[in-house]
Design a protein around this motif. Structure first.
Motif, PDB file in Angstrom:
ATOM      1  N   MET A   1       0.822  -1.163  -0.022  1.00  0.00           N
ATOM      2  CA  MET A   1       0.304  -0.015   0.121  1.00  0.00           C
ATOM      3  C   MET A   1       0.776   1.020  -0.130  1.00  0.00           C
ATOM      4  SD  MET A   1      -2.881  -0.639   2.729  1.00  0.00           S
ATOM      5  CE  MET A   1      -4.377   0.237   1.897  1.00  0.00           C
ATOM      6  N   ASN A   2       0.192   2.453  -0.482  1.00  0.00           N
ATOM      7  CA  ASN A   2       0.993   3.570  -0.532  1.00  0.00           C
ATOM      8  C   ASN A   2       0.870   4.248   0.593  1.00  0.00           C
ATOM      9  OD1 ASN A   2      -1.146   5.361  -0.924  1.00  0.00           O
ATOM     10  ND2 ASN A   2      -1.183   4.752  -2.898  1.00  0.00           N
ATOM     11  N   ALA A   3       1.485   5.296   0.837  1.00  0.00           N
ATOM     12  CA  ALA A   3       1.591   6.176   2.126  1.00  0.00           C
ATOM     13  C   ALA A   3       0.358   6.907   2.305  1.00  0.00           C
ATOM     14  CB  ALA A   3       2.886   7.235   1.952  1.00  0.00           C
ATOM     15  N   PHE A   4      -0.227   7.248   1.199  1.00  0.00           N
ATOM     16  CA  PHE A   4      -1.766   7.895   1.401  1.00  0.00           C
ATOM     17  C   PHE A   4      -2.739   6.909   1.749  1.00  0.00           C
ATOM     18  CE2 PHE A   4       0.225  10.404  -2.165  1.00  0.00           C
ATOM     19  CZ  PHE A   4       0.383  11.445  -1.280  1.00  0.00           C
ATOM     20  N   LEU A   5      -2.693   5.762   1.409  1.00  0.00           N
ATOM     21  CA  LEU A   5      -3.699   4.801   1.836  1.00  0.00           C
ATOM     22  C   LEU A   5      -3.269   4.367   3.316  1.00  0.00           C
ATOM     23  CD1 LEU A   5      -4.221   2.486  -1.350  1.00  0.00           C
ATOM     24  CD2 LEU A   5      -5.767   4.507  -0.300  1.00  0.00           C
ATOM     25  N   ASN A   6      -2.153   4.071   3.768  1.00  0.00           N
ATOM     26  CA  ASN A   6      -1.590   3.815   4.892  1.00  0.00           C
ATOM     27  C   ASN A   6      -2.237   5.017   6.021  1.00  0.00           C
ATOM     28  OD1 ASN A   6      -0.399   1.693   4.118  1.00  0.00           O
ATOM     29  ND2 ASN A   6       1.550   2.646   4.308  1.00  0.00           N
ATOM     30  N   ALA A   7      -2.115   6.287   5.502  1.00  0.00           N
ATOM     31  CA  ALA A   7      -2.641   7.471   6.415  1.00  0.00           C
ATOM     32  C   ALA A   7      -3.972   7.452   6.547  1.00  0.00           C
ATOM     33  CB  ALA A   7      -2.221   8.543   5.770  1.00  0.00           C
ATOM     34  N   MET A   8      -5.025   6.983   5.420  1.00  0.00           N
ATOM     35  CA  MET A   8      -6.472   7.035   5.521  1.00  0.00           C
ATOM     36  C   MET A   8      -6.714   5.644   6.506  1.00  0.00           C
ATOM     37  SD  MET A   8      -7.853   7.979   1.718  1.00  0.00           S
ATOM     38  CE  MET A   8      -6.531   7.364   0.702  1.00  0.00           C
ATOM     39  N   GLY A   9      -5.857   4.645   6.097  1.00  0.00           N
ATOM     40  CA  GLY A   9      -6.389   3.638   7.094  1.00  0.00           C
ATOM     41  C   GLY A   9      -6.125   3.603   8.755  1.00  0.00           C
ATOM     42  N   ALA A  10      -4.969   4.527   9.119  1.00  0.00           N
ATOM     43  CA  ALA A  10      -4.676   4.696  10.153  1.00  0.00           C
ATOM     44  C   ALA A  10      -5.833   5.791  10.941  1.00  0.00           C
ATOM     45  CB  ALA A  10      -3.288   5.392  10.522  1.00  0.00           C
ATOM     46  N   ALA A  11      -6.139   6.628  10.074  1.00  0.00           N
ATOM     47  CA  ALA A  11      -7.280   7.915  10.244  1.00  0.00           C
ATOM     48  C   ALA A  11      -8.521   6.925  10.590  1.00  0.00           C
ATOM     49  CB  ALA A  11      -7.262   8.767   9.589  1.00  0.00           C
ATOM     50  N   SER A  12      -8.752   6.129   9.753  1.00  0.00           N
ATOM     51  CA  SER A  12     -10.095   5.456   9.878  1.00  0.00           C
ATOM     52  C   SER A  12     -10.225   4.456  11.132  1.00  0.00           C
ATOM     53  CB  SER A  12     -10.513   4.683   8.488  1.00  0.00           C
ATOM     54  OG  SER A  12      -9.534   3.598   8.337  1.00  0.00           O
ATOM     55  N   SER A  13      -9.183   4.016  11.341  1.00  0.00           N
ATOM     56  CA  SER A  13      -8.825   3.175  12.676  1.00  0.00           C
ATOM     57  C   SER A  13      -9.076   3.933  13.933  1.00  0.00           C
ATOM     58  CB  SER A  13      -7.686   2.128  12.684  1.00  0.00           C
ATOM     59  OG  SER A  13      -6.722   3.159  13.273  1.00  0.00           O
ATOM     60  N   GLY A  14      -8.747   5.070  13.697  1.00  0.00           N
ATOM     61  CA  GLY A  14      -8.803   6.133  14.883  1.00  0.00           C
ATOM     62  C   GLY A  14     -10.349   6.601  15.104  1.00  0.00           C
ATOM     63  N   MET A  15     -10.950   6.644  14.045  1.00  0.00           N
ATOM     64  CA  MET A  15     -12.407   7.032  13.840  1.00  0.00           C
ATOM     65  C   MET A  15     -13.148   6.006  14.355  1.00  0.00           C
ATOM     66  SD  MET A  15     -13.037   9.633  10.489  1.00  0.00           S
ATOM     67  CE  MET A  15     -12.288   8.435   9.232  1.00  0.00           C
ATOM     68  N   ASN A  16     -12.973   4.482  14.013  1.00  0.00           N
ATOM     69  CA  ASN A  16     -13.751   3.609  14.788  1.00  0.00           C
ATOM     70  C   ASN A  16     -13.600   3.472  16.056  1.00  0.00           C
ATOM     71  OD1 ASN A  16     -14.855   2.748  11.894  1.00  0.00           O
ATOM     72  ND2 ASN A  16     -13.165   1.491  11.719  1.00  0.00           N
ATOM     73  N   ALA A  17     -12.333   3.766  16.307  1.00  0.00           N
ATOM     74  CA  ALA A  17     -11.899   3.433  17.935  1.00  0.00           C
ATOM     75  C   ALA A  17     -12.984   4.654  18.599  1.00  0.00           C
ATOM     76  CB  ALA A  17     -10.571   3.736  18.310  1.00  0.00           C
ATOM     77  N   GLN A  18     -12.921   5.776  18.196  1.00  0.00           N
ATOM     78  CA  GLN A  18     -13.693   6.960  19.039  1.00  0.00           C
ATOM     79  C   GLN A  18     -15.241   6.838  18.817  1.00  0.00           C
ATOM     80  OE1 GLN A  18     -12.165   8.662  21.118  1.00  0.00           O
ATOM     81  NE2 GLN A  18     -10.085   7.952  20.155  1.00  0.00           N
ATOM     82  N   ALA A 112     -10.157  14.853   9.714  1.00  0.00           N
ATOM     83  CA  ALA A 112      -9.231  15.963   9.039  1.00  0.00           C
ATOM     84  C   ALA A 112      -8.195  15.237   8.351  1.00  0.00           C
ATOM     85  CB  ALA A 112      -9.073  17.033   9.894  1.00  0.00           C
ATOM     86  N   SER A 113      -7.659  14.455   9.351  1.00  0.00           N
ATOM     87  CA  SER A 113      -6.386  13.691   8.459  1.00  0.00           C
ATOM     88  C   SER A 113      -6.863  12.827   7.483  1.00  0.00           C
ATOM     89  CB  SER A 113      -5.739  12.707   9.891  1.00  0.00           C
ATOM     90  OG  SER A 113      -5.189  13.623  10.761  1.00  0.00           O
ATOM     91  N   PHE A 114      -7.960  12.248   7.593  1.00  0.00           N
ATOM     92  CA  PHE A 114      -8.352  11.412   6.524  1.00  0.00           C
ATOM     93  C   PHE A 114      -8.793  12.086   5.176  1.00  0.00           C
ATOM     94  CE2 PHE A 114     -11.453   9.124   3.997  1.00  0.00           C
ATOM     95  CZ  PHE A 114     -10.868   7.780   3.917  1.00  0.00           C
ATOM     96  N   GLN A 115      -9.270  13.243   5.266  1.00  0.00           N
ATOM     97  CA  GLN A 115      -9.756  13.926   4.299  1.00  0.00           C
ATOM     98  C   GLN A 115      -8.395  14.709   3.793  1.00  0.00           C
ATOM     99  OE1 GLN A 115     -12.501  16.565   6.166  1.00  0.00           O
ATOM    100  NE2 GLN A 115     -14.164  15.512   5.477  1.00  0.00           N
TER     101      GLN A 115
END
Length: 130
Positions: A1-18, A112-115
């Motif tokens: 995966m590329n860095a952009f998709l990694n960032a979106m994956g990390a941000a989406s896991s944070g949203m799921n946790a919250q 915001a990070s995801f967007q």
């Protein structure tokens, strides 16, 4: 995966946790007046997803608060003990509201990070098309 998709994956896991954190807060607030209710607590952990190669936030554990239950004198209550006391919940509404605000702000930061990552990825694709 590329860095952009990694960032979106990390941000989406944070949203799921919250989102899960907000669910726990709402359950606690809804049960504030439930006799004998023990507040739930949630803890998170950092997890590395080997398949996507992304560091993610996951729910580590949901447990019951170890704070003691309160007592209220109400001898006519069906759950009263021999002394006439009813065990009340140990939910602290002020703490739950603070947790709610913190969860909301963390969710918004992850969003915001995801967007931002999505927009940068889209801009990169536009550049490559040119």
């Amino acid at each position: 995966m590329n860095a952009f998709l990694n960032a979106m994956g990390a941000a989406s896991s944070g949203m799921n946790a919250q989102t899960m954190r907000m669910r726990i807060v709402s359950e606690n607030v809804a049960n504030t007046d439930t006799p004998g209710y023990r507040a739930k607590t949630i803890t998170f952990d950092n997890a590395f997803d080997r398949h996507t190669r992304v560091n993610k936030v996951e729910v580590d554990r949901i447990s019951l608060s170890d704070k003691p239950l309160g007592e209220a004198y109400d001898p006519g209550h069906p759950m009263a003990d021999a002394r006439g006391y009813v065990k009340t919940s140990n939910v602290n509404v002020m703490m739950e509201m603070a947790d709610s605000r913190e969860a909301r702000r963390s969710y918004e930061a992850n969003l915001a990070s995801f967007q931002q990552a999505r927009q940068m990825y889209s801009s990169l694709l536009d550049l490559l098309r040119s």
